[in-house]
Design an enzyme around this catalytic site. Structure first.
Site, PDB file in Angstrom:
ATOM      1  N   HIS A 220       0.853  -1.196   0.000  1.00 34.09           N
ATOM      2  CA  HIS A 220       0.000   0.000   0.000  1.00 34.09           C
ATOM      3  C   HIS A 220       0.886   1.242   0.000  1.00 34.09           C
ATOM      4  CE1 HIS A 220      -4.088   1.769   1.170  1.00 34.09           C
ATOM      5  NE2 HIS A 220      -3.270   2.811   1.045  1.00 34.09           N
TER       6      HIS A 220
ATOM      7  N   HIS B 133       1.186   5.024  -2.421  1.00 32.92           N
ATOM      8  CA  HIS B 133       0.658   5.836  -3.514  1.00 32.92           C
ATOM      9  C   HIS B 133       1.799   6.513  -4.273  1.00 32.92           C
ATOM     10  CE1 HIS B 133      -3.682   5.706  -2.375  1.00 32.92           C
ATOM     11  NE2 HIS B 133      -3.164   5.434  -1.182  1.00 32.92           N
TER      12      HIS B 133
ATOM     13  N   ASP C 295       1.801   9.149  -6.157  1.00 30.89           N
ATOM     14  CA  ASP C 295       1.798  10.599  -6.000  1.00 30.89           C
ATOM     15  C   ASP C 295       2.006  11.018  -4.548  1.00 30.89           C
ATOM     16  OD1 ASP C 295      -0.662   9.375  -5.569  1.00 30.89           O
ATOM     17  OD2 ASP C 295      -1.824  11.174  -5.988  1.00 30.89           O
TER      18      ASP C 295
ATOM     19  N   GLY D  85      -9.782   7.888  -1.847  1.00 28.99           N
ATOM     20  CA  GLY D  85     -10.397   9.189  -1.630  1.00 28.99           C
ATOM     21  C   GLY D  85     -11.187   9.190  -0.336  1.00 28.99           C
TER      22      GLY D  85
ATOM     23  N   HIS E 275      -9.891   0.784  -0.320  1.00 27.50           N
ATOM     24  CA  HIS E 275      -9.690   1.610   0.864  1.00 27.50           C
ATOM     25  C   HIS E 275     -10.964   1.540   1.706  1.00 27.50           C
ATOM     26  CE1 HIS E 275      -6.224   3.427  -1.142  1.00 27.50           C
ATOM     27  NE2 HIS E 275      -5.952   4.091  -0.028  1.00 27.50           N
TER      28      HIS E 275
ATOM     29  N   GLU F  78     -10.739   3.271   7.277  1.00 27.96           N
ATOM     30  CA  GLU F  78      -9.700   4.201   7.711  1.00 27.96           C
ATOM     31  C   GLU F  78     -10.364   5.362   8.446  1.00 27.96           C
ATOM     32  OE1 GLU F  78      -6.071   6.930   5.849  1.00 27.96           O
ATOM     33  OE2 GLU F  78      -7.630   6.147   4.529  1.00 27.96           O
TER      34      GLU F  78
ATOM     35  N   ASP G 211       1.836   3.965   2.885  1.00 22.83           N
ATOM     36  CA  ASP G 211       0.770   4.821   2.380  1.00 22.83           C
ATOM     37  C   ASP G 211       1.346   5.931   1.503  1.00 22.83           C
ATOM     38  OD1 ASP G 211      -1.823   5.532   1.902  1.00 22.83           O
ATOM     39  OD2 ASP G 211      -2.183   6.455   3.852  1.00 22.83           O
TER      40      ASP G 211
END
Length: 360
Positions: free
Chosen positions: A19, A21, A23, A174, A201, A204, A293
């Site tokens: 996991h 990202h 970006d 998101g 996701h 969370e 993350d």
């Protein structure tokens, strides 16, 4: 008491990341270079050190929504083929330098088309970047759809189209509140018909209903974060844990939890590493994995996440190997390839470290 693994020793261990990202892990120097080349003028500063601190401070708000706002700057400079390829290549380089031998990196193609790229061109540029990375790390990509948008079926089709050349799965991401997984049920049903892998996701910033929908309605193979599964576990005065039906199902079915401890602190999903649910979930033998993350926003690496858990829970090499094998078992590549990495790279690597330092 035996000496616990140090951060320098942990960096030498073969690690697996599920996991992360794309970006959320861009080098500050690269953001500044790409902003200059593309004419992006909204960066809060063009000093690399100050920019690194700005991302960390902005992400330390305790709010998932505020945390997500930081991505406007990284996504804003990742909208050309050259930029996407560079960021992917540097991602692989940074992870390999941290000892990661297998990684699944996720990104949302729909966020990178603002300057005329097609979705296919975005995917191909990222795949090219990972191909240029160091040979000692294998990287698969997850294509993410934004849960507040309406392109999930299109992105799911894109993931299936590229699954034989480096895309290993699908995800939605998101803000969770107000955007349940079931809004994208048609995409998940399509992926199941195509025998494709996906994670969601869930659990969370939102609670058990998000997890329940992700698993029971949408059929998720893994849970992104899943930290709120703790809400379905009660602890008695003598420390005995009682699992509710959803928590028991997640554990019994060995559904992997993609846990990201530092990120969870930043978004308010946990109050400290020592109080993070990962400690209890590991004790109860859930299929827990340890992840970063967003390495830029959290100023972290897989090794640093492990080191924090060692400090908080006293974990030794056997624990770190357990987390790593869990992650490799849960990867979205074929079984024989997962097994080859476990038996040929991960277990020998940990065995060598245990022998070298002389402790479990």
């Amino acid at each position: 008491m035996s000496h616990l693994p140090t951060i320098d020793e942990i960096r030498q261990a073969p690690k697996v990341l599920l996991h992360d990202h794309l970006d959320g892990g861009v080098r500050p120097e690269t953001i500044i270079d790409l902003a200059r080349a593309s004419g992006y003028t909204r960066l809060p500063t063009t000093d690399p050190g100050e920019l690194r601190r700005w991302f960390r401070d902005a992400a330390d708000s305790g709010s998932l929504e505020r945390y997500l706002e930081t991505f406007a700057h990284t996504v804003g400079v990742m909208r050309t083929k050259e930029a996407l390829t560079r960021v992917a290549r540097e991602c692989a380089e940074d992870l390999a330098a941290d000892g990661v031998v297998y990684a699944e990196i996720r990104y949302a193609p729909e966020q990178h088309i603002g300057k005329g790229l097609t979705l296919d061109e975005v995917v191909e540029a990222v795949l090219e970047g990972f191909r240029q990375g160091p040979p000692k790390i294998r990287v698969g990509t997850l294509l993410t759809a934004m849960r507040h948008a309406a392109r999930s079926h299109e992105i799911a089709e894109l993931a299936v189209r590229y699954r034989d050349v480096g895309v290993v799965g699908f995800d939605i991401a998101g803000a969770e509140a107000g955007y349940p997984p079931t809004r994208h049920l048609d995409a998940f049903e399509y992926l199941q018909r195509e025998n494709a892998h996906f994670t969601i996701h869930a659990g969370e910033a939102f609670g058990l209903p998000s997890i329940w929908q992700a698993i029971q309605w949408c059929g998720a193979d893994r849970l992104g974060h899943g930290v709120r599964i703790i809400d379905d576990i009660s602890i008695s005065g003598d420390g005995t844990a009682k699992l509710g039906r959803l928590a028991a199902y997640v554990r019994d079915k060995r559904i992997p939890l993609e846990m990201c401890p530092t990120s969870n602190l930043q978004t308010g999903a946990a109050t400290s590493i020592a109080e993070h649910p990962i400690g209890l979930l590991r004790r109860l033998n859930f299929r827990v994995t340890v992840n970063t993350d967003n390495r830029l926003m959290s100023q972290t690496s897989v090794s640093e996440e492990f080191a924090k858990l060692v400090t908080a829970f006293g974990y030794g090499w056997d624990d770190l190997q357990w987390f790593t094998v869990n992650a490799m078992k849960s990867a979205f590549i074929p079984f024989d390839e997962r097994l080859a990495l476990i038996n040929g790279v991960i277990k020998p690597g940990f065995a060598q470290l245990k022998w070298a330092v002389g402790r479990p």
